[in-house]
Write a protein that holds these residues in place. Structure first.
Motif, mmCIF file in Angstrom:
data_model
loop_
_atom_site.group_PDB
_atom_site.id
_atom_site.type_symbol
_atom_site.label_atom_id
_atom_site.label_comp_id
_atom_site.label_asym_id
_atom_site.label_seq_id
_atom_site.Cartn_x
_atom_site.Cartn_y
_atom_site.Cartn_z
ATOM 1 N N PHE A 117 1.099 -1.384 -0.073
ATOM 2 C CA PHE A 117 0.044 -0.121 -0.484
ATOM 3 C C PHE A 117 1.017 1.203 0.147
ATOM 4 C CE2 PHE A 117 0.693 -0.479 4.399
ATOM 5 C CZ PHE A 117 0.925 0.474 4.964
ATOM 6 N N ALA A 118 -0.194 2.580 -0.482
ATOM 7 C CA ALA A 118 1.223 3.699 -0.157
ATOM 8 C C ALA A 118 0.101 4.462 0.126
ATOM 9 C CB ALA A 118 1.384 3.907 -2.107
ATOM 10 N N SER A 128 4.804 5.356 -2.630
ATOM 11 C CA SER A 128 4.853 3.904 -3.825
ATOM 12 C C SER A 128 5.222 2.891 -3.273
ATOM 13 C CB SER A 128 5.649 4.602 -5.043
ATOM 14 O OG SER A 128 7.276 4.459 -4.796
ATOM 15 N N ALA A 129 4.462 2.079 -3.656
ATOM 16 C CA ALA A 129 5.014 0.326 -3.615
ATOM 17 C C ALA A 129 4.852 -0.356 -4.809
ATOM 18 C CB ALA A 129 3.843 0.169 -2.716
ATOM 19 N N ALA A 177 9.395 7.258 -0.021
ATOM 20 C CA ALA A 177 8.243 7.935 0.540
ATOM 21 C C ALA A 177 8.601 8.783 0.638
ATOM 22 C CB ALA A 177 7.874 7.206 2.244
ATOM 23 N N SER A 178 8.304 10.307 0.438
ATOM 24 C CA SER A 178 8.642 11.390 0.516
ATOM 25 C C SER A 178 7.779 12.453 1.173
ATOM 26 C CB SER A 178 9.399 12.191 -0.833
ATOM 27 O OG SER A 178 7.847 12.460 -1.799
ATOM 28 N N GLU A 191 3.812 7.071 3.900
ATOM 29 C CA GLU A 191 4.445 5.872 4.028
ATOM 30 C C GLU A 191 3.727 4.317 2.928
ATOM 31 O OE1 GLU A 191 3.866 2.350 7.783
ATOM 32 O OE2 GLU A 191 2.332 3.685 6.936
ATOM 33 N N ALA A 192 4.842 3.661 2.435
ATOM 34 C CA ALA A 192 4.557 2.629 1.229
ATOM 35 C C ALA A 192 4.860 1.412 2.218
ATOM 36 C CB ALA A 192 5.560 2.830 0.332
ATOM 37 N N PHE A 193 4.392 0.099 1.669
ATOM 38 C CA PHE A 193 4.980 -1.002 2.419
ATOM 39 C C PHE A 193 4.717 -1.808 1.678
ATOM 40 C CE2 PHE A 193 3.045 -5.219 5.116
ATOM 41 C CZ PHE A 193 4.473 -5.471 5.547
#
Length: 253
Positions: A117-118, A128-129, A177-178, A191-193
């Motif tokens: 997810f992003a 982005s993921a 992530a920025s 957040e990205a995972f």
């Protein structure tokens, strides 16, 4: 320096070498993490090739960037960025090769579970993921988040694929992530995972094993080194006891 101390040191080095080689062999992966916080003068940390779970973080006041790679199941990557006054960014990448080890033969069904997810908050947050299983482009997963739209993005893959035994399949995980803007301050978060798993079909589970997936189980060679270190330590202890017993007998005589 007596022989016991020397032997203890030698056995300790052997144990450490065994554990180190076990980790290196059990985690055949490349991890790259980069984090930065700053405005003009950037405070940053960059890491490359590692064989253990890794985490990098930079924090300046209320601005934080963090990059984390875990080594559970199929491994996972997470990047987070929080901005109050400055610019924060994080990137986490994990590359490794999955191999279905077992008897040579036709392709074997393997279930691939992958999710990512992003997400974020604030007008100046982006994430982005990304997930990719090489040679099987249909298993590509991608999610993006842009602060202006403020819509959470996610992907879920649950698919059975046919993998040829004893063949390397490259797995790529990426999270970026920025947060923050050089022209406008505010509370921004991104957040990205990404997290995949690989499960051999039950009908073939007793014949094939998925290797290359990040784990912390020592390889047989490293386990033997550890046992050798323990044996050396035990022999040194027994030798020391015999020496002390001889000294006591001499004193009593």
């Amino acid at each position: 320096m007596n022989h016991f101390v020397l032997a203890c040191r030698a056995s300790t080095l052997t144990l450490v070498a065994g554990l180190y080689l076990g980790a290196a062999q059990a985690l055949p992966m490349t991890y790259e993490g980069r984090v930065s916080v700053g405005l003009g003068a950037v405070v940053s940390v960059a890491g490359a090739l590692t064989n253990t779970p890794a985490s990098y973080q930079v924090q300046v006041g209320g601005d934080v960037a963090q990059s984390v790679a875990q080594a559970a199941n199929g491994g996972s990557v997470r990047s987070t960025a929080t901005a109050q006054l400055l610019l924060s960014s994080a990137m986490t990448q994990l590359l490794y090769a999955v191999n279905l080890v077992g008897p040579a033969g036709p392709a074997v069904p393997v279930r691939v579970l992958a999710s990512g997810f992003a997400d974020g908050s604030g007008n100046h947050a982006d994430a982005s993921a990304y997930f990719l299983l090489n040679a099987l482009p249909q298993l590509r997963g991608f999610a993006t988040y842009h602060g202006l739209s403020q819509v959470r993005s996610a992907f879920v893959i649950d698919s059975v694929v046919m993998l040829t035994p004893n063949t390397d399949y490259l797995v790529s995980l990426l999270a970026t992530a920025s947060a923050g803007s050089p022209f406008e301050h505010g509370a921004d978060f991104a957040e990205a995972f990404v997290d995949p798993q690989f499960i051999v079909d039950a009908a073939f589970a007793n014949l094939y094993t998925v290797t290359g997936v990040p784990s912390v189980v020592p390889e047989p060679g490293s386990a033997l080194l550890c046992l050798l270190g323990l044996a050396v330590l035990g022999a040194a202890w027994r030798h020391s006891r015999r020496v002390r017993a001889g000294q006591r007998s001499w004193l009593q005589a």
